[in-house]
Design an enzyme around this catalytic site. Structure first.
Site, PDB file in Angstrom:
ATOM      1  N   GLY A 119      39.278  39.209  50.323  1.00  0.00           N
ATOM      2  CA  GLY A 119      38.956  40.324  51.183  1.00  0.00           C
ATOM      3  C   GLY A 119      38.225  40.010  52.426  1.00  0.00           C
ATOM      4  N   GLU A 141      42.656  26.371  54.327  1.00  0.00           N
ATOM      5  CA  GLU A 141      41.383  26.862  54.943  1.00  0.00           C
ATOM      6  C   GLU A 141      41.650  26.622  56.476  1.00  0.00           C
ATOM      7  OE1 GLU A 141      39.250  28.339  53.114  1.00  0.00           O
ATOM      8  OE2 GLU A 141      39.454  27.659  51.395  1.00  0.00           O
TER       9      GLU A 141
END
Length: 431
Positions: free
Chosen positions: A69, A251
């Protein structure tokens, strides 16, 4: 569209999925829900294809954002990707190739509750990238104890037959590939059977990125997960093992919560990487269909590469398979299925994809065994069907004789009742 997202991102971090997905309300057939979060928010997927929602003999790729989140960049970039592909279809060759030759599925947020709370875990504060079944250590083996977001992804993967995928994260700049953990939990390079293919896929992303491949921390901008830091219960390992889906963990931003003004730059740095990774499904690897020689029908056989201990399954509908492989190698490709003879052939995979169909011969003791196939590709031997029916017939006759014998011995039934009892039960129909 990006300006709207920037302003929204700059002024509030509250849940905004209904607003974002309203941008796609003209594409109703393109948006589906695969489940709900803990707090009841739909996990909405945008499917991009020239025939969305239809089954085709094409590879499928999925992007997932916002697994954590507090890593929202992926969701913003994926919304922009969907918008860009729709705007540039028939204008840009790469967008056209993706739309016309594959099914691209985009889940901008896997963790809407965590995003609303600005924290890593979901509403139950569970890290969703530690919640999947793990090959080394049993984690949440009971499916009812898994989070609803995790179950939604697992059911989705089993339903859609994905070839490859990637999840987008923030906090570093590197393309990560399996395995994510090691058997002894130590930090070490722990490659999976398709290590060479995964390194190729990770390099496709890194080399297409503005500066990922220039990393001083990660050689070439890629890393093996267990060598970086081991995790267990991760999504990418589960996809590879249980879904036959080659997944990377990307990433894409050193900063988890960058300023809104930086979003256009992050998008541009990752745009070609995402496009090239998705397009690699049709640009390379080996693709084809598996058929039964005696009927000509497609069958859901298995495909293996000699020397690589992993297999993928062809689809039940078309018998099509799509196998990611690193180019520049010779491979022996083998197709098999229960009830058929295995076939193998060698290919030289260069920079372009190889098309390879298999026609499998039925495998009988005398070479002449005939098989019945239902619509799902299941196989049933005619002789076995006959024996099953014969066994039921003998059982019914035996029961009938017992009933008659009891009547004669005990004379408890009237003549009319005897007539009713002597009818044998209805025989089942074998299908």
């Amino acid at each position: 569209m990006l300006t709207f997202l920037q302003n929204l991102y700059a002024h509030t971090f509250k849940l905004c999925l209904p607003i974002i997905y309203s941008l796609f309300e003209g594409l109703h057939d393109h948006v589906i829900s695969i489940g709900k979060s803990v707090n009841g928010f739909a996990l909405l997927v945008i499917e991009i294809s020239d025939k969305p929602g239809q089954s085709e003999s094409e590879p499928a790729f999925k992007f997932i954002g916002n697994v954590h989140g507090d890593e929202p960049v992926g969701r913003e970039v994926l919304i922009k990707l969907a918008n860009w592909l729709c705007d540039n279809y028939l204008k840009d060759p790469l967008a056209t190739l993706i739309v016309e030759n594959m099914h691209l599925h985009i889940l901008p947020t896997m963790n809407p509750d965590g995003f609303a709370l600005r924290r890593r875990g979901n509403a139950n504060n569970v890290d969703l990238n530690r919640d999947f079944p793990d090959q080394f250590f049993p984690i949440n083996d009971e499916i009812n104890y898994r989070q609803p977001e995790t179950r939604a992804i697992m059911n989705w993967v089993k339903q859609e037959h994905f070839t490859a995928s990637a999840s987008l994260h923030g906090g570093a700049l590197v393309a990560n590939y399996p395995w994510d953990g090691s058997r002894d939990q130590s930090k070490q390079y722990y490659g999976c059977p398709d290590d060479k293919t995964f390194r190729y896929m990770a390099s496709v992303y890194s080399q297409s990125h503005y500066n990922m491949s220039l990393s001083k921390e990660f050689n070439g901008g890629i890393t093996n997960g267990a060598f970086w830091y081991p995790i267990y219960g991760g999504m990418q390992d589960w996809n590879y093992i249980h879904g036959g889906c080659f997944e990377l963990t990307l990433e894409i931003s050193d900063v988890k919560w960058p300023k809104a003004a930086e979003l256009p730059v992050i998008w541009e740095h990752n745009r070609m990487s995402m496009l090239n990774l998705a397009a690699s499904l049709v640009k390379t690897g080996v693709h084809g269909r598996i058929f039964a020689a005696d009927t000509g029908h497609p069958i859901p056989g298995s495909l293996m590469i000699k020397g690589i201990d992993s297999e993928i399954r062809a689809s039940r509908t078309y018998g099509d398979y799509h196998r990611m492989l690193a180019p520049g190698e010779n491979y022996e490709v083998m197709a098999s299925m229960e009830g058929f003879k295995t076939k193998a052939t060698r290919i030289l995979l260069e920079e372009e994809a190889v098309s390879l169909d298999f026609i499998l011969d039925p495998d009988g003791a005398d070479g002449q065994m005939k098989m019945l196939r239902n619509n799902c590709g299941c196989l049933c031997d005619n002789d076995k069907l006959f024996h099953v029916q014969g066994a039921h017939l003998e059982l019914y006759l035996f029961v009938l004789l017992v009933v008659v014998a009891l009547y004669v011995l005990f004379k408890r039934k009237t003549s009319s009742k005897f007539t009713t009892q002597r009818h044998s039960p209805k025989r089942p129909i074998a299908v």
